[in-house]
Enzyme design. Sequence first.
Site, short mmCIF file in Angstrom:
data_model
loop_
_atom_site.label_atom_id
_atom_site.label_comp_id
_atom_site.label_asym_id
_atom_site.label_seq_id
_atom_site.Cartn_x
_atom_site.Cartn_y
_atom_site.Cartn_z
N LYS A 1 0.84 -1.25 0.00
CA LYS A 1 -0.06 0.03 -0.02
C LYS A 1 0.88 1.23 -0.06
CE LYS A 1 0.74 1.25 4.48
NZ LYS A 1 1.79 2.47 4.72
N ASP B 1 -2.10 -1.72 10.39
CA ASP B 1 -2.39 -1.50 8.99
C ASP B 1 -3.21 -2.85 8.39
OD1 ASP B 1 -1.54 1.00 8.63
OD2 ASP B 1 0.34 0.30 7.97
O1 C5P Z 1 0.39 -1.28 14.96
P1 C5P Z 1 1.72 -1.51 14.41
O2 C5P Z 1 2.61 -2.46 15.20
O3 C5P Z 1 1.70 -1.74 12.90
O4 C5P Z 1 2.76 0.07 14.75
C1 C5P Z 1 3.91 0.04 14.88
C2 C5P Z 1 4.26 1.24 15.79
O5 C5P Z 1 3.89 2.38 14.97
C3 C5P Z 1 3.39 1.07 17.15
O6 C5P Z 1 4.35 0.57 18.07
C4 C5P Z 1 3.45 2.73 17.47
O7 C5P Z 1 4.39 3.19 18.06
C5 C5P Z 1 3.34 3.11 16.08
N1 C5P Z 1 1.91 3.48 15.74
C6 C5P Z 1 1.26 4.68 16.37
N2 C5P Z 1 0.09 5.03 16.04
C7 C5P Z 1 -0.85 4.48 15.06
C8 C5P Z 1 0.16 3.30 14.37
C9 C5P Z 1 1.24 2.85 14.64
O8 C5P Z 1 1.89 5.35 17.27
N3 C5P Z 1 -1.81 4.75 14.79
#
Ligand code: C5P
Length: 295
Positions: free
Chosen positions: A11, A135
């Site tokens: 994406k 995501d």
């Molecule tokens: O959800 P995911 O594991 O992909 O997110 C990776 C990192 O990105 C999280 O640990 C967080 O620090 C940050 N993040 C965030 N807010 C979001 C998505 C991700 O702070 N909406």
Amino acid sequence: MGLIKLQAAAKINPFLQIVAERPDGYHDLAMILHSIGLWDTIDLETSNSLELYCNLPELPTDRSNLAIKAALLLQENFPDRGGVKITLNKQIPVGAGLAGGSADCAAVLVGLNQLWELNLSPMELQTYGAKLGSDIPFCVVGGACLAEGRGEILTPLQPLEGWTILVCKQRNLSISTAWAYQTFRSGRLIEQPTGQTISNILGAFNSPPSQLAPLLFNDLERVVLPNYPAIDQLKLALLEFGAIASLMSGSGAAVFAVVENTDRGDEIAGKITDRFPDVDTWVTKPIGWGVRIVS
Ligand code: C5P
């Protein structure tokens, strides 16, 4: 013995705005995600154990890999279904902000739903996906979506038509998403609004590229570009070589450019690799799916 072959699409983010800091450490977002025609392939084969094989030796194949996490999560909830052998052929660059790991995870959820005859609805698959990463719910549905909350509250949009996208990524540069968000937070950037609003781009979403291009925006550029000047140079070079717009995708390190057509994309890609020999390029199109079962 069953075997399922899937494709899991990358994406890009035509728009990513951080709207609030959340008490759980995450951030509320106003974001647009769009699948593009660059994908990993994933084979799932019934097995007594849980195994992952990958064409990239540097990628972990243990429980830290999102594809394994997806299988473990479904195994926990459906303990009588046995195991699976996952063979992952990665084409989406890693650490790029193109959701490669999330796409693979979504493909394992979708594929195991069929292989193990779980009968889960797309919404249930998205709910499982949200437990594993922000995501992943989008990667389950794909196409084009407005994403709010952490990224898991999705509203489908009409996929873009007539666009050509040139994706560029410096080969040995990966950026940690957690680092990008935490640097944004510690810099108190939320208190310095940029004046961008998602309503502008949503109102113009299916307009021609030249009209939409000035509305593309990514808040994470505000922390990544000053820390990684090479990404800024790549963005500027794309514009210099004639791209309609260029923007970092997600938390980087990939940059995507909107270009007039495939020939123009190939031409600009050639100039980019002449100037930056360590940059890989892909000329592609927006697509209307996230995970596809091939056979
Ligand atoms: O959800 P995911 O594991 O992909 O997110 C990776 C990192 O990105 C999280 O640990 C967080 O620090 C940050 N993040 C965030 N807010 C979001 C998505 C991700 O702070 N909406």
